[in-house]
Design a protein around this motif. Sequence first.
Motif, PDB file in Angstrom:
ATOM      1  N   MET A 442       0.218  -1.041   0.161  1.00  0.00           N
ATOM      2  CA  MET A 442      -0.412  -0.274   0.103  1.00  0.00           C
ATOM      3  C   MET A 442       0.857   1.541  -0.429  1.00  0.00           C
ATOM      4  O   MET A 442       0.588   2.146  -0.066  1.00  0.00           O
ATOM      5  CB  MET A 442      -0.574  -0.188   1.064  1.00  0.00           C
ATOM      6  CG  MET A 442      -2.157  -0.925   1.259  1.00  0.00           C
ATOM      7  SD  MET A 442      -3.458  -0.643   2.966  1.00  0.00           S
ATOM      8  CE  MET A 442      -3.687   0.427   2.717  1.00  0.00           C
ATOM      9  N   ASP A 443       1.768   0.790   0.701  1.00  0.00           N
ATOM     10  CA  ASP A 443       2.639   2.686   0.931  1.00  0.00           C
ATOM     11  C   ASP A 443       3.409   2.086  -0.638  1.00  0.00           C
ATOM     12  O   ASP A 443       4.035   3.167  -0.312  1.00  0.00           O
ATOM     13  CB  ASP A 443       3.840   2.274   2.359  1.00  0.00           C
ATOM     14  CG  ASP A 443       3.317   2.360   3.530  1.00  0.00           C
ATOM     15  OD1 ASP A 443       2.258   3.035   3.242  1.00  0.00           O
ATOM     16  OD2 ASP A 443       3.474   1.653   4.684  1.00  0.00           O
ATOM     17  N   ASP A 444       3.790   1.548  -1.330  1.00  0.00           N
ATOM     18  CA  ASP A 444       4.531   2.061  -3.133  1.00  0.00           C
ATOM     19  C   ASP A 444       3.710   2.112  -3.927  1.00  0.00           C
ATOM     20  O   ASP A 444       2.978   1.050  -4.451  1.00  0.00           O
ATOM     21  CB  ASP A 444       5.234   0.817  -2.654  1.00  0.00           C
ATOM     22  CG  ASP A 444       6.077   1.017  -4.348  1.00  0.00           C
ATOM     23  OD1 ASP A 444       6.233   1.348  -5.182  1.00  0.00           O
ATOM     24  OD2 ASP A 444       7.492  -0.356  -4.123  1.00  0.00           O
ATOM     25  N   PRO A 445       3.617   3.171  -3.992  1.00  0.00           N
ATOM     26  CA  PRO A 445       3.257   3.718  -5.282  1.00  0.00           C
ATOM     27  C   PRO A 445       2.764   2.484  -6.530  1.00  0.00           C
ATOM     28  O   PRO A 445       2.533   2.923  -7.568  1.00  0.00           O
ATOM     29  CB  PRO A 445       3.419   5.163  -5.365  1.00  0.00           C
ATOM     30  CG  PRO A 445       3.933   5.651  -4.430  1.00  0.00           C
ATOM     31  CD  PRO A 445       4.223   4.270  -3.596  1.00  0.00           C
ATOM     32  N   LYS A 476      -8.587   3.658   0.748  1.00  0.00           N
ATOM     33  CA  LYS A 476      -7.396   4.328   0.662  1.00  0.00           C
ATOM     34  C   LYS A 476      -6.775   4.582  -1.366  1.00  0.00           C
ATOM     35  O   LYS A 476      -6.646   5.297  -1.472  1.00  0.00           O
ATOM     36  CB  LYS A 476      -6.781   4.186   1.559  1.00  0.00           C
ATOM     37  CG  LYS A 476      -4.962   4.652   1.514  1.00  0.00           C
ATOM     38  CD  LYS A 476      -3.498   4.561   2.426  1.00  0.00           C
ATOM     39  CE  LYS A 476      -2.303   4.984   1.948  1.00  0.00           C
ATOM     40  NZ  LYS A 476      -1.269   4.454   3.421  1.00  0.00           N
ATOM     41  N   MET A 477      -6.414   2.577  -0.953  1.00  0.00           N
ATOM     42  CA  MET A 477      -6.256   2.282  -2.498  1.00  0.00           C
ATOM     43  C   MET A 477      -7.786   2.964  -3.650  1.00  0.00           C
ATOM     44  O   MET A 477      -6.838   2.805  -4.527  1.00  0.00           O
ATOM     45  CB  MET A 477      -6.315   0.458  -2.587  1.00  0.00           C
ATOM     46  CG  MET A 477      -4.719   0.432  -1.579  1.00  0.00           C
ATOM     47  SD  MET A 477      -3.661   1.335  -1.720  1.00  0.00           S
ATOM     48  CE  MET A 477      -2.953   0.198  -3.528  1.00  0.00           C
ATOM     49  N   ASN A 478      -8.338   2.820  -2.297  1.00  0.00           N
ATOM     50  CA  ASN A 478      -9.221   3.309  -4.621  1.00  0.00           C
ATOM     51  C   ASN A 478      -9.803   2.346  -4.794  1.00  0.00           C
ATOM     52  O   ASN A 478      -9.849   2.450  -6.487  1.00  0.00           O
ATOM     53  CB  ASN A 478      -9.393   3.885  -4.953  1.00  0.00           C
ATOM     54  CG  ASN A 478     -10.596   4.791  -5.670  1.00  0.00           C
ATOM     55  OD1 ASN A 478     -12.069   4.487  -5.636  1.00  0.00           O
ATOM     56  ND2 ASN A 478     -10.720   5.961  -6.915  1.00  0.00           N
ATOM     57  N   VAL A 479     -10.085   0.829  -4.509  1.00  0.00           N
ATOM     58  CA  VAL A 479     -10.208  -0.304  -5.591  1.00  0.00           C
ATOM     59  C   VAL A 479     -10.974  -1.697  -4.243  1.00  0.00           C
ATOM     60  O   VAL A 479     -11.478  -1.128  -3.109  1.00  0.00           O
ATOM     61  CB  VAL A 479      -8.606  -1.441  -5.539  1.00  0.00           C
ATOM     62  CG1 VAL A 479      -7.679  -1.257  -5.786  1.00  0.00           C
ATOM     63  CG2 VAL A 479      -8.649  -1.373  -4.194  1.00  0.00           C
ATOM     64  N   PRO A 480     -12.004  -2.254  -5.312  1.00  0.00           N
ATOM     65  CA  PRO A 480     -12.863  -2.942  -4.310  1.00  0.00           C
ATOM     66  C   PRO A 480     -12.628  -3.674  -3.067  1.00  0.00           C
ATOM     67  O   PRO A 480     -11.101  -3.988  -3.319  1.00  0.00           O
ATOM     68  CB  PRO A 480     -13.227  -3.657  -5.891  1.00  0.00           C
ATOM     69  CG  PRO A 480     -13.175  -3.416  -6.864  1.00  0.00           C
ATOM     70  CD  PRO A 480     -11.661  -2.268  -6.481  1.00  0.00           C
ATOM     71  N   LEU A 481     -12.863  -4.102  -1.668  1.00  0.00           N
ATOM     72  CA  LEU A 481     -12.672  -5.078  -0.874  1.00  0.00           C
ATOM     73  C   LEU A 481     -13.587  -7.047  -1.426  1.00  0.00           C
ATOM     74  O   LEU A 481     -14.593  -6.430  -1.545  1.00  0.00           O
ATOM     75  CB  LEU A 481     -13.027  -4.531   0.174  1.00  0.00           C
ATOM     76  CG  LEU A 481     -12.719  -5.444   1.501  1.00  0.00           C
ATOM     77  CD1 LEU A 481     -10.927  -5.619   1.313  1.00  0.00           C
ATOM     78  CD2 LEU A 481     -13.338  -5.174   2.613  1.00  0.00           C
ATOM     79  N   ILE A 482     -12.705  -7.320  -1.356  1.00  0.00           N
ATOM     80  CA  ILE A 482     -13.229  -8.779  -2.176  1.00  0.00           C
ATOM     81  C   ILE A 482     -12.849  -9.829   0.010  1.00  0.00           C
ATOM     82  O   ILE A 482     -11.643  -9.893   0.178  1.00  0.00           O
ATOM     83  CB  ILE A 482     -12.469  -9.279  -2.484  1.00  0.00           C
ATOM     84  CG1 ILE A 482     -12.807  -8.779  -4.372  1.00  0.00           C
ATOM     85  CG2 ILE A 482     -12.788 -11.113  -2.373  1.00  0.00           C
ATOM     86  CD1 ILE A 482     -12.744  -9.535  -5.101  1.00  0.00           C
ATOM     87  N   VAL A 483     -13.856 -10.387   0.293  1.00  0.00           N
ATOM     88  CA  VAL A 483     -13.939 -11.026   1.284  1.00  0.00           C
ATOM     89  C   VAL A 483     -13.469 -12.808  -0.152  1.00  0.00           C
ATOM     90  O   VAL A 483     -14.139 -13.855  -0.171  1.00  0.00           O
ATOM     91  CB  VAL A 483     -14.837 -11.375   2.360  1.00  0.00           C
ATOM     92  CG1 VAL A 483     -14.775 -12.053   3.182  1.00  0.00           C
ATOM     93  CG2 VAL A 483     -15.180  -9.895   3.338  1.00  0.00           C
TER      94      VAL A 483
END
Length: 656
Positions: A442-445, A476-483
Amino acid sequence: MKTFSATLRPFLRASVILILLLSTFAVNHAFAQAEVEPWGNITGIRNKGQLYGFETSLRVIGANGKRMAATAKEKQSPKYSRRGDDQIVVTRIDSLFFSQTVTDAGSGKIKVNVQVIAKKDTALKGVFFCITLPVAEYAESRLRLAGVKEDSLKQYAPGFANSFVSVKARGVEFTAATRKLKVSFDEPEMVIVRKDSVGNLQLYVPLALNEVHRGDVITKTLSIKAEGLIDTQPVNLVINTAQPGREFAGLGGNFRLQNPKTDPQVIDYSLQNLRVAWGRVEMPWRFWQPEKDIDPTTEANNGKLNPFVLKSMQMAHRLDSMGIPVILSAWSAPNWAIVGPPRFRPTPQGVWGNPLDHTQDEAIYKSIINYILYLKAKYGFEVKMFSFNESDLGINIRLTGEEHRDFIKGLGAYMASKGLHTKLLLGDNSDATTYKFIYPAMDDPATKPYIGAISFHSWRGWDNVTLQKWADAATKMNVPLIVGEGSIDAAAWNYPDIFQEQTYALEEINLYTRLLAICQPVSILQWQLTADYSPLIGGGIFGNPEPLHPGQRFWNLKQLSTTPKGLFAMPLSVDRPGISAAAMGDNSKGIYALQLVNNGSTREVNLTGLPAKIVRLRYYITNRKTNMKEERAVEVKDGAAKFKLPAVSYVSLISE
């Protein structure tokens, strides 16, 4: 019968209670129902849906008093079964073999029989049946001991910190403002009462003290009765349609093939009876390219494709042909791609899996991409996402967070160079608790272009704070979350009878409702829609010869799967405990859906906040006796509605 009573606030002060006034307690003649975990711990007794909570455990304390082993989730290898009103758990702690039978025995009452068989001589402080009462409900309680003279009371039990009762009694009662728990014995038994480190009251009933000898058989029987107020207060729900969140595509499923004889029937039934929004299949990587220097694509084109690889590819193609986006996950790697001999079980130190051999990174990328390209060439589709399954833990490929970050960048760039649109899952973690694993990426663009979604598995880590961290990561990443794997007990395949229990079904759908409300995932992928952890019963699965049919868990899933596609999470507030609630909607289409799980008694519900144009909500209910039954529609007027939420049930409301 003489009795002794002690006030537990402060807990060292004693007083005599002449009479217990029970008029504040609701009279309940409904049959009791014990909530029993498959490892043996009783977590409460229900009456009219109300759960009177406590937790039992079997505990073995070593001779020095410092080592304590207790029955708990994933600590032993128990077996669970039900016979009528009896729930039976067989388990083992060291050389002590336990058999515990819990029997529903009337209004708010259960009977517990524990048998212990010693397999070798052992010196110990004791073997105990322990009951823990939550401090939130019993902090102000009074203690009553049946058949005890006040002057015979011992104010402490030697070796038990914070103990203030150690005496023989025919029964023990704890009475609080809204709860009462009574434990009775057939004959006087030694009882020890103490407070644990966080203030919970604990009752220890010795099964054996000081030592046991090989061949000893110890049996103890006791009764537990729970009473108290039944919460029937109306519930107020308020939906906020002005703050739509992330999209929910619908229920998904895992389709990892493991049982050739019984998988097909469950897969067929599930795909025919559920709307499956996402699917996850295995990439059997170690069978795809077992030798580094042999081209797997050439071998496949020459008719030498491994049969298991072929079936896994066909499974992925079947999902795609139904319009279901596919996640491709690798559980294990070929020997040439890892460090050390392959490990499919943890080491004695508890270390799982194997690291990747980073000297082979280019060959690893090529091997994985060739699999995806072969799927595309042979079956005409491209998988949406790729992941290593639970690489934070090592099932069975183990990465550090930094290695995970570098793998995303390396494989992502390689895929892009081949013209693939497949993205990588960030995480696909074993549990919600290991969220720090995804932070380096997450911290690496540089990882951003290659991440398609964030994924975690719901086996552990259900508290709100932990779940919120995954929601925040997706924001924060502006992507979907999947379980990526949805369910509640990773060890449940060891005691599959638990799958048919209301307790398991309710806890599973309760978690899913909380995930929808807190995490706002695009999909929850059930583990699995195959025979493994099957929501279907019979068909030879787990040795059950009954005709294949859906159980309560399947009806829960079907009810959830009827949620209209593409709705967005919306805030839904609840003003009473015991209710889990999630709401979704699409303001432009005027479609709304509410998922409600009632963990307690029957309630009246007042719902507000719906748009004025909504006039009716379809009402579906699943519980132990009702299978996704559509009841009379709920009328809505000026954005408000009133309806009933039956005890211990899962209800879905969908606007017409």
